[in-house]
Write a protein that holds these residues in place. Structure first.
Motif, PDB file in Angstrom:
ATOM      1  N   LYS A   1       0.983  -1.170  -0.119  1.00 42.42           N
ATOM      2  CA  LYS A   1      -0.087  -0.157   0.032  1.00 42.42           C
ATOM      3  C   LYS A   1       0.856   1.294   0.171  1.00 42.42           C
ATOM      4  O   LYS A   1       0.435   2.222  -0.610  1.00 42.42           O
ATOM      5  CB  LYS A   1      -1.057   0.016   1.257  1.00 42.42           C
ATOM      6  N   ASP A   2       2.089   1.300   0.607  1.00 42.72           N
ATOM      7  CA  ASP A   2       2.822   2.308   0.760  1.00 42.72           C
ATOM      8  C   ASP A   2       3.442   2.777  -0.485  1.00 42.72           C
ATOM      9  O   ASP A   2       3.549   3.902  -0.886  1.00 42.72           O
ATOM     10  CB  ASP A   2       3.977   2.060   1.809  1.00 42.72           C
ATOM     11  N   CYS A   3       3.966   1.469  -1.241  1.00 39.00           N
ATOM     12  CA  CYS A   3       4.347   1.666  -2.303  1.00 39.00           C
ATOM     13  C   CYS A   3       3.521   1.963  -3.639  1.00 39.00           C
ATOM     14  O   CYS A   3       3.699   2.917  -4.367  1.00 39.00           O
ATOM     15  CB  CYS A   3       5.055   0.418  -2.887  1.00 39.00           C
ATOM     16  N   ALA A   4       2.271   1.580  -3.408  1.00 30.98           N
ATOM     17  CA  ALA A   4       1.049   1.916  -4.434  1.00 30.98           C
ATOM     18  C   ALA A   4       0.823   3.473  -4.240  1.00 30.98           C
ATOM     19  O   ALA A   4       0.505   4.171  -5.384  1.00 30.98           O
ATOM     20  CB  ALA A   4      -0.127   1.204  -4.224  1.00 30.98           C
ATOM     21  N   ASP A   5       0.850   3.785  -2.947  1.00 27.55           N
ATOM     22  CA  ASP A   5       0.414   5.399  -2.976  1.00 27.55           C
ATOM     23  C   ASP A   5       1.563   6.135  -3.263  1.00 27.55           C
ATOM     24  O   ASP A   5       1.443   7.307  -3.845  1.00 27.55           O
ATOM     25  CB  ASP A   5       0.175   5.637  -1.337  1.00 27.55           C
ATOM     26  N   ALA A   6       2.731   5.533  -3.364  1.00 26.49           N
ATOM     27  CA  ALA A   6       4.055   6.418  -3.719  1.00 26.49           C
ATOM     28  C   ALA A   6       4.140   6.519  -5.352  1.00 26.49           C
ATOM     29  O   ALA A   6       4.404   7.833  -5.776  1.00 26.49           O
ATOM     30  CB  ALA A   6       5.163   5.834  -2.904  1.00 26.49           C
ATOM     31  N   TYR A   7       3.459   5.320  -5.822  1.00 29.06           N
ATOM     32  CA  TYR A   7       3.720   5.476  -7.276  1.00 29.06           C
ATOM     33  C   TYR A   7       2.413   5.111  -7.880  1.00 29.06           C
ATOM     34  O   TYR A   7       2.104   3.964  -7.862  1.00 29.06           O
ATOM     35  CB  TYR A   7       4.693   4.350  -7.592  1.00 29.06           C
ATOM     36  N   THR A   8       1.785   5.962  -8.009  1.00 29.61           N
ATOM     37  CA  THR A   8       0.441   5.873  -8.639  1.00 29.61           C
ATOM     38  C   THR A   8       0.196   5.504 -10.148  1.00 29.61           C
ATOM     39  O   THR A   8       1.305   5.560 -10.780  1.00 29.61           O
ATOM     40  CB  THR A   8      -0.745   7.222  -8.731  1.00 29.61           C
ATOM     41  N   GLU A   9      -0.771   4.727 -10.553  1.00 29.70           N
ATOM     42  CA  GLU A   9      -0.796   4.153 -12.052  1.00 29.70           C
ATOM     43  C   GLU A   9      -0.699   5.325 -12.977  1.00 29.70           C
ATOM     44  O   GLU A   9      -1.449   6.286 -12.865  1.00 29.70           O
ATOM     45  CB  GLU A   9      -1.980   3.337 -11.902  1.00 29.70           C
ATOM     46  N   THR A  10       0.067   4.870 -14.034  1.00 30.13           N
ATOM     47  CA  THR A  10       0.162   5.835 -15.297  1.00 30.13           C
ATOM     48  C   THR A  10      -0.334   4.808 -16.473  1.00 30.13           C
ATOM     49  O   THR A  10      -0.143   3.733 -16.365  1.00 30.13           O
ATOM     50  CB  THR A  10       1.543   6.232 -15.200  1.00 30.13           C
ATOM     51  N   PRO A  11      -0.678   5.426 -17.582  1.00 27.47           N
ATOM     52  CA  PRO A  11      -1.051   4.721 -18.708  1.00 27.47           C
ATOM     53  C   PRO A  11      -0.115   3.866 -19.374  1.00 27.47           C
ATOM     54  O   PRO A  11      -0.278   2.890 -19.895  1.00 27.47           O
ATOM     55  CB  PRO A  11      -1.477   5.710 -19.644  1.00 27.47           C
ATOM     56  N   SER A  12       1.408   4.595 -19.331  1.00 26.77           N
ATOM     57  CA  SER A  12       2.212   3.803 -19.748  1.00 26.77           C
ATOM     58  C   SER A  12       2.894   2.529 -18.830  1.00 26.77           C
ATOM     59  O   SER A  12       3.412   1.592 -19.562  1.00 26.77           O
ATOM     60  CB  SER A  12       3.641   4.606 -19.943  1.00 26.77           C
ATOM     61  N   GLY A  13       2.450   2.494 -17.727  1.00 21.30           N
ATOM     62  CA  GLY A  13       2.843   1.128 -17.115  1.00 21.30           C
ATOM     63  C   GLY A  13       4.058   1.104 -16.382  1.00 21.30           C
ATOM     64  O   GLY A  13       4.391   0.345 -15.792  1.00 21.30           O
ATOM     65  N   GLY A  14       4.545   2.272 -16.362  1.00 14.17           N
ATOM     66  CA  GLY A  14       5.905   2.403 -15.573  1.00 14.17           C
ATOM     67  C   GLY A  14       5.980   2.319 -14.112  1.00 14.17           C
ATOM     68  O   GLY A  14       7.140   1.923 -13.531  1.00 14.17           O
ATOM     69  N   TYR A  15       4.851   2.395 -13.614  1.00 14.71           N
ATOM     70  CA  TYR A  15       4.636   2.543 -12.108  1.00 14.71           C
ATOM     71  C   TYR A  15       4.947   1.317 -11.677  1.00 14.71           C
ATOM     72  O   TYR A  15       5.355   0.968 -10.528  1.00 14.71           O
ATOM     73  CB  TYR A  15       3.286   2.862 -11.670  1.00 14.71           C
ATOM     74  N   LEU A  16       4.861   0.072 -12.510  1.00 10.56           N
ATOM     75  CA  LEU A  16       4.914  -1.099 -11.957  1.00 10.56           C
ATOM     76  C   LEU A  16       6.318  -1.586 -11.745  1.00 10.56           C
ATOM     77  O   LEU A  16       6.877  -2.124 -10.756  1.00 10.56           O
ATOM     78  CB  LEU A  16       4.417  -2.275 -12.870  1.00 10.56           C
ATOM     79  N   LYS A  17       7.417  -1.090 -12.615  1.00 16.16           N
ATOM     80  CA  LYS A  17       8.902  -1.260 -12.137  1.00 16.16           C
ATOM     81  C   LYS A  17       9.120  -0.395 -10.830  1.00 16.16           C
ATOM     82  O   LYS A  17       9.942  -1.040  -9.892  1.00 16.16           O
ATOM     83  CB  LYS A  17       9.604  -0.726 -13.394  1.00 16.16           C
ATOM     84  N   GLN A  18       8.586   0.725 -10.879  1.00 17.60           N
ATOM     85  CA  GLN A  18       8.979   1.673  -9.597  1.00 17.60           C
ATOM     86  C   GLN A  18       8.535   0.988  -8.316  1.00 17.60           C
ATOM     87  O   GLN A  18       8.886   0.904  -7.261  1.00 17.60           O
ATOM     88  CB  GLN A  18       8.318   2.943  -9.711  1.00 17.60           C
ATOM     89  N   ARG A  19       6.996   0.380  -8.338  1.00 18.39           N
ATOM     90  CA  ARG A  19       6.634  -0.610  -7.148  1.00 18.39           C
ATOM     91  C   ARG A  19       7.658  -1.505  -6.820  1.00 18.39           C
ATOM     92  O   ARG A  19       7.875  -1.989  -5.626  1.00 18.39           O
ATOM     93  CB  ARG A  19       5.076  -0.934  -7.721  1.00 18.39           C
ATOM     94  N   VAL A  20       7.871  -2.193  -7.958  1.00 19.54           N
ATOM     95  CA  VAL A  20       8.953  -3.448  -7.773  1.00 19.54           C
ATOM     96  C   VAL A  20      10.034  -3.111  -6.829  1.00 19.54           C
ATOM     97  O   VAL A  20      10.431  -3.686  -5.846  1.00 19.54           O
ATOM     98  CB  VAL A  20       9.143  -4.395  -8.738  1.00 19.54           C
ATOM     99  N   SER A  21      10.741  -1.902  -7.239  1.00 11.00           N
ATOM    100  CA  SER A  21      11.916  -1.413  -6.821  1.00 11.00           C
ATOM    101  C   SER A  21      11.639  -0.948  -5.436  1.00 11.00           C
ATOM    102  O   SER A  21      12.367  -1.099  -4.324  1.00 11.00           O
ATOM    103  CB  SER A  21      12.547  -0.301  -7.408  1.00 11.00           C
ATOM    104  N   CYS A  22      10.361  -0.225  -5.143  1.00  5.44           N
ATOM    105  CA  CYS A  22      10.083   0.069  -3.553  1.00  5.44           C
ATOM    106  C   CYS A  22       9.937  -0.983  -2.815  1.00  5.44           C
ATOM    107  O   CYS A  22      10.596  -0.946  -1.681  1.00  5.44           O
ATOM    108  CB  CYS A  22       8.789   1.109  -4.026  1.00  5.44           C
ATOM    109  N   MET A  23       9.346  -2.242  -3.302  1.00 13.13           N
ATOM    110  CA  MET A  23       9.252  -3.311  -2.462  1.00 13.13           C
ATOM    111  C   MET A  23      10.541  -3.921  -2.249  1.00 13.13           C
ATOM    112  O   MET A  23      10.791  -4.266  -1.162  1.00 13.13           O
ATOM    113  CB  MET A  23       8.365  -4.255  -3.188  1.00 13.13           C
TER     114      MET A  23
END
Length: 67
Positions: free
Chosen positions: A39-61
């Motif tokens: 939840k912390d990572c999802a709040d920090a990196y919100t969804e974007t149409p490009s999908g780049g947020y997934l890589k950022q969430r993985v890095s956050c975790m």
């Protein structure tokens, strides 16, 4: 067309398989801690149409210690 749909399905499953889901600390390796960190990572990196947020969430975790 079916080939591309199949390719997208396989790619999305492969992407999910790389998401960290275990923690080396036994006290933190539980569902509640995982959901809180996610939840912390999802709040920090919100969804974007490009999908780049997934890589950022993985890095956050991974920064939080999840493997």
């Amino acid at each position: 067309m079916k080939f591309f749909c199949s390719l997208i399905c396989v790619a999305s499953l492969a992407g999910c398989a790389q998401f960290p889901n275990t923690h080396p600390n036994p006290a933190k390796n539980n569902t509640a801690a995982y959901r809180a960190d996610m939840k912390d990572c999802a709040d920090a990196y919100t969804e974007t149409p490009s999908g780049g947020y997934l890589k950022q969430r993985v890095s956050c975790m991974e920064l939080k210690g999840w493997e």
